[in-house]
Design a protein around this motif. Structure first.
Motif, PDB file in Angstrom:
ATOM      1  N   ALA A 119       0.898  -1.417  -0.537  1.00  0.00           N
ATOM      2  CA  ALA A 119       0.179   0.268   0.081  1.00  0.00           C
ATOM      3  C   ALA A 119       0.850   1.350  -0.126  1.00  0.00           C
ATOM      4  O   ALA A 119       0.779   2.166  -0.555  1.00  0.00           O
ATOM      5  N   GLU A 120       1.732   1.143   1.067  1.00  0.00           N
ATOM      6  CA  GLU A 120       3.063   2.231   0.707  1.00  0.00           C
ATOM      7  C   GLU A 120       3.428   2.662  -1.140  1.00  0.00           C
ATOM      8  O   GLU A 120       3.613   3.891  -0.803  1.00  0.00           O
ATOM      9  N   ARG A 121       3.493   1.634  -1.575  1.00  0.00           N
ATOM     10  CA  ARG A 121       4.372   1.511  -2.995  1.00  0.00           C
ATOM     11  C   ARG A 121       2.663   1.865  -3.938  1.00  0.00           C
ATOM     12  O   ARG A 121       2.973   2.187  -5.514  1.00  0.00           O
ATOM     13  N   GLY A 122       0.963   1.872  -3.335  1.00  0.00           N
ATOM     14  CA  GLY A 122      -0.231   2.898  -4.264  1.00  0.00           C
ATOM     15  C   GLY A 122       0.016   0.899  -4.862  1.00  0.00           C
ATOM     16  O   GLY A 122      -1.795   1.429  -5.583  1.00  0.00           O
ATOM     17  N   ILE A 123      -0.046   0.109  -4.237  1.00  0.00           N
ATOM     18  CA  ILE A 123      -0.098  -1.139  -5.143  1.00  0.00           C
ATOM     19  C   ILE A 123      -1.424  -1.686  -3.417  1.00  0.00           C
ATOM     20  O   ILE A 123      -1.483  -2.432  -2.847  1.00  0.00           O
ATOM     21  N   SER A 124      -2.625  -1.892  -4.369  1.00  0.00           N
ATOM     22  CA  SER A 124      -3.497  -1.837  -3.186  1.00  0.00           C
ATOM     23  C   SER A 124      -4.665  -2.840  -3.898  1.00  0.00           C
ATOM     24  O   SER A 124      -5.374  -3.268  -3.263  1.00  0.00           O
ATOM     25  N   ASP A 125      -4.961  -3.395  -5.534  1.00  0.00           N
ATOM     26  CA  ASP A 125      -5.409  -4.458  -6.416  1.00  0.00           C
ATOM     27  C   ASP A 125      -4.518  -4.857  -7.421  1.00  0.00           C
ATOM     28  O   ASP A 125      -4.529  -3.312  -8.077  1.00  0.00           O
ATOM     29  N   VAL A 126      -4.650  -5.871  -7.659  1.00  0.00           N
ATOM     30  CA  VAL A 126      -3.887  -6.099  -8.838  1.00  0.00           C
ATOM     31  C   VAL A 126      -4.669  -7.464  -9.176  1.00  0.00           C
ATOM     32  O   VAL A 126      -5.898  -7.693  -8.165  1.00  0.00           O
ATOM     33  N   GLU A 127      -4.752  -7.750 -10.955  1.00  0.00           N
ATOM     34  CA  GLU A 127      -5.803  -8.523 -10.707  1.00  0.00           C
ATOM     35  C   GLU A 127      -5.389 -10.117 -11.610  1.00  0.00           C
ATOM     36  O   GLU A 127      -6.890 -10.789 -10.726  1.00  0.00           O
ATOM     37  N   SER A 128      -3.800 -10.119 -10.808  1.00  0.00           N
ATOM     38  CA  SER A 128      -3.140 -12.088 -10.894  1.00  0.00           C
ATOM     39  C   SER A 128      -1.874 -11.004 -10.441  1.00  0.00           C
ATOM     40  O   SER A 128      -0.888 -10.246 -10.060  1.00  0.00           O
ATOM     41  N   ALA A 129      -1.434 -12.405  -9.354  1.00  0.00           N
ATOM     42  CA  ALA A 129       0.121 -12.314  -8.785  1.00  0.00           C
ATOM     43  C   ALA A 129       0.658 -13.684  -9.172  1.00  0.00           C
ATOM     44  O   ALA A 129       0.232 -14.443  -9.531  1.00  0.00           O
ATOM     45  N   THR A 130       1.995 -13.464  -8.750  1.00  0.00           N
ATOM     46  CA  THR A 130       2.567 -14.973  -9.165  1.00  0.00           C
ATOM     47  C   THR A 130       3.303 -14.869  -7.687  1.00  0.00           C
ATOM     48  O   THR A 130       3.725 -13.611  -7.226  1.00  0.00           O
ATOM     49  N   VAL A 131       3.811 -16.168  -7.394  1.00  0.00           N
ATOM     50  CA  VAL A 131       4.576 -16.477  -5.953  1.00  0.00           C
ATOM     51  C   VAL A 131       5.601 -17.409  -7.023  1.00  0.00           C
ATOM     52  O   VAL A 131       4.927 -18.365  -6.641  1.00  0.00           O
ATOM     53  N   LEU A 132       6.378 -16.847  -6.285  1.00  0.00           N
ATOM     54  CA  LEU A 132       7.962 -17.885  -6.009  1.00  0.00           C
ATOM     55  C   LEU A 132       8.114 -18.800  -5.144  1.00  0.00           C
ATOM     56  O   LEU A 132       8.392 -18.125  -4.766  1.00  0.00           O
ATOM     57  N   GLY A 133       8.191 -19.606  -4.713  1.00  0.00           N
ATOM     58  CA  GLY A 133       8.372 -20.546  -4.160  1.00  0.00           C
ATOM     59  C   GLY A 133       7.427 -21.313  -3.325  1.00  0.00           C
ATOM     60  O   GLY A 133       5.633 -20.595  -3.545  1.00  0.00           O
ATOM     61  N   ALA A 134       7.392 -22.086  -2.385  1.00  0.00           N
ATOM     62  CA  ALA A 134       6.490 -22.374  -1.700  1.00  0.00           C
ATOM     63  C   ALA A 134       6.606 -23.043   0.071  1.00  0.00           C
ATOM     64  O   ALA A 134       5.964 -24.168   0.275  1.00  0.00           O
ATOM     65  N   GLY A 135       6.773 -22.335   0.207  1.00  0.00           N
ATOM     66  CA  GLY A 135       8.068 -22.085   1.910  1.00  0.00           C
ATOM     67  C   GLY A 135       7.386 -21.640   2.446  1.00  0.00           C
ATOM     68  O   GLY A 135       6.227 -21.763   2.664  1.00  0.00           O
ATOM     69  N   ALA A 136       7.768 -21.586   3.541  1.00  0.00           N
ATOM     70  CA  ALA A 136       6.926 -21.468   5.207  1.00  0.00           C
ATOM     71  C   ALA A 136       6.267 -20.122   4.845  1.00  0.00           C
ATOM     72  O   ALA A 136       5.279 -19.357   4.995  1.00  0.00           O
ATOM     73  N   THR A 137       6.888 -18.655   4.259  1.00  0.00           N
ATOM     74  CA  THR A 137       6.944 -17.937   3.741  1.00  0.00           C
ATOM     75  C   THR A 137       5.993 -17.438   2.719  1.00  0.00           C
ATOM     76  O   THR A 137       4.875 -16.974   2.897  1.00  0.00           O
ATOM     77  N   ALA A 138       5.696 -18.661   2.205  1.00  0.00           N
ATOM     78  CA  ALA A 138       4.649 -18.399   0.778  1.00  0.00           C
ATOM     79  C   ALA A 138       3.088 -18.379   1.414  1.00  0.00           C
ATOM     80  O   ALA A 138       2.461 -17.851   0.834  1.00  0.00           O
ATOM     81  N   SER A 139       2.861 -18.988   2.232  1.00  0.00           N
ATOM     82  CA  SER A 139       1.570 -19.288   2.640  1.00  0.00           C
ATOM     83  C   SER A 139       1.823 -17.888   3.329  1.00  0.00           C
ATOM     84  O   SER A 139       0.429 -17.312   3.073  1.00  0.00           O
ATOM     85  N   SER A 140       2.779 -17.326   4.107  1.00  0.00           N
ATOM     86  CA  SER A 140       2.176 -15.643   4.307  1.00  0.00           C
ATOM     87  C   SER A 140       1.138 -14.414   3.400  1.00  0.00           C
ATOM     88  O   SER A 140       0.975 -13.615   3.546  1.00  0.00           O
ATOM     89  N   ALA A 141       2.585 -15.140   2.325  1.00  0.00           N
ATOM     90  CA  ALA A 141       2.017 -14.486   1.037  1.00  0.00           C
ATOM     91  C   ALA A 141       0.818 -13.968   0.606  1.00  0.00           C
ATOM     92  O   ALA A 141       0.275 -13.819  -0.390  1.00  0.00           O
ATOM     93  N   LEU A 142       0.532 -15.565   0.718  1.00  0.00           N
ATOM     94  CA  LEU A 142      -0.801 -16.316  -0.061  1.00  0.00           C
ATOM     95  C   LEU A 142      -1.799 -14.820   0.513  1.00  0.00           C
ATOM     96  O   LEU A 142      -3.229 -14.921   0.152  1.00  0.00           O
ATOM     97  N   ALA A 143      -2.227 -15.442   2.027  1.00  0.00           N
ATOM     98  CA  ALA A 143      -2.546 -14.700   2.930  1.00  0.00           C
ATOM     99  C   ALA A 143      -2.642 -13.084   2.896  1.00  0.00           C
ATOM    100  O   ALA A 143      -4.402 -12.120   2.737  1.00  0.00           O
ATOM    101  N   ALA A 144      -1.707 -13.039   2.368  1.00  0.00           N
ATOM    102  CA  ALA A 144      -1.632 -11.148   2.005  1.00  0.00           C
ATOM    103  C   ALA A 144      -2.012 -11.279   0.704  1.00  0.00           C
ATOM    104  O   ALA A 144      -3.028  -9.967   0.675  1.00  0.00           O
ATOM    105  N   LEU A 145      -1.907 -11.984  -0.089  1.00  0.00           N
ATOM    106  CA  LEU A 145      -2.778 -11.341  -1.773  1.00  0.00           C
ATOM    107  C   LEU A 145      -4.156 -11.705  -1.315  1.00  0.00           C
ATOM    108  O   LEU A 145      -4.795 -11.145  -2.461  1.00  0.00           O
ATOM    109  N   SER A 146      -5.095 -12.528  -0.822  1.00  0.00           N
ATOM    110  CA  SER A 146      -5.819 -12.960  -1.247  1.00  0.00           C
ATOM    111  C   SER A 146      -6.640 -11.250  -0.208  1.00  0.00           C
ATOM    112  O   SER A 146      -8.160 -11.260  -0.432  1.00  0.00           O
TER     113      SER A 146
END
Length: 279
Positions: A119-146
């Motif tokens: 949000a600090e960079r003006g990003i609050s809404d995107v149409e799609s996203a990529t996640v590189l990796g699937a470790g422990a941090t990836a689940s938090s990234a998915l939660a944020a992307l939700s």
């Protein structure tokens, strides 16, 4: 946070293993100085999964809270009196607050921290996203992307087991997840938002495949920085320090009961520390 912190508490720390590299003491101490909390201390302790229960049992009323890094984010769960919905959603706690009622409350500030950094960079809404990796941090990234991604998230993974895990997290978090083999990860760099959750070196080979005009890259690493992928990226770049600062802001506010915490002072302290490590 549902409960007030103790008025007599003045101690906090970060726990994990390994922990010597952690920037958390630098960030939290900078916040204390800016907020005039001269009596407060923030330290680091090498604690693994086998030692976390004894560490918690040995704390007294002077303790306000703890920051947790790997491998403790899941190990601490059964030791807490209460866990926030955010932390429960990814089964990971990075913040423990000892309330004025003598209870240990677990939260996850990585998720709202990532959202705040975007949000600090003006990003609050995107149409799609990529996640590189699937470790422990990836689940938090998915939660944020939700919270910021309207459409599908494509996760690039190295095994069928990781693919199943990411699909499971997607179902749990309400995120449409598509998994693709890591060998095709260069394709994912064309997404409007790319979140790299991999260890150092894992994405170095992708630096030569960045598109001529990229969207936003959020690489969760902060040391070494910039990563080759971040250095080659033509669009907006966020790094691990952005995440670390914003999640620490929320930790400081919860542990001290003082708000707002000073992100500018915390970022400046973190940047200075990282520069000193490269000398």
């Amino acid at each position: 946070m549902p409960h007030p912190v103790s008025e007599t508490a003045t101690r906090a720390a970060v726990l994990g293993s390994p922990i010597a590299h952690s920037l958390s003491p630098v960030l939290h101490r900078a916040a204390y100085a800016e907020l005039g909390l001269d009596a407060w201390t923030y330290d680091r302790y090498e604690v693994d999964e086998e030692g976390i229960a004894d560490f918690l049992a040995g704390l007294d009323a002077r303790w306000a809270g703890l920051s947790l890094t790997m491998p403790l984010k899941r190990a601490v769960l059964p030791l807490l009196d209460e866990v926030s919905e955010t932390a429960a959603s990814v089964e990971a706690v990075n913040t423990v607050v000892f309330t004025g009622e003598g209870r240990a409350f677990g939260d996850n500030t990585d998720i709202p921290g990532m959202v705040a950094a975007l949000a600090e960079r003006g990003i609050s809404d995107v149409e799609s996203a990529t996640v590189l990796g699937a470790g422990a941090t990836a689940s938090s990234a998915l939660a944020a992307l939700s919270r910021v991604c309207e459409g599908e998230v494509t996760a690039y993974v190295r095994s069928e087991e990781r693919a199943r895990e990411m699909h499971g997290w997607g179902e749990r978090l309400g995120v449409a997840v598509r998994t693709v083999d890591w060998a095709r990860a260069a394709e994912g760099l064309r997404a409007p938002l790319v979140v790299s959750t991999t260890p150092a070196g894992a994405t170095d080979g992708l630096a030569q495949a960045v598109p001529a005009s990229g969207g936003t890259l959020f690489d969760v690493l902060y040391d070494p920085w910039p990563t080759p992928l971040a250095a080659a990226w033509p669009g907006t770049v966020l790094g691990g320090l952005d995440l670390l600062v914003h999640q620490a802001v929320l930790q400081v506010e919860q542990m001290t009961g003082r708000s707002p915490a000073p992100p500018a002072a915390m970022r400046a302290a973190g940047e200075a520390e990282l520069r000193s490590r490269t000398v």
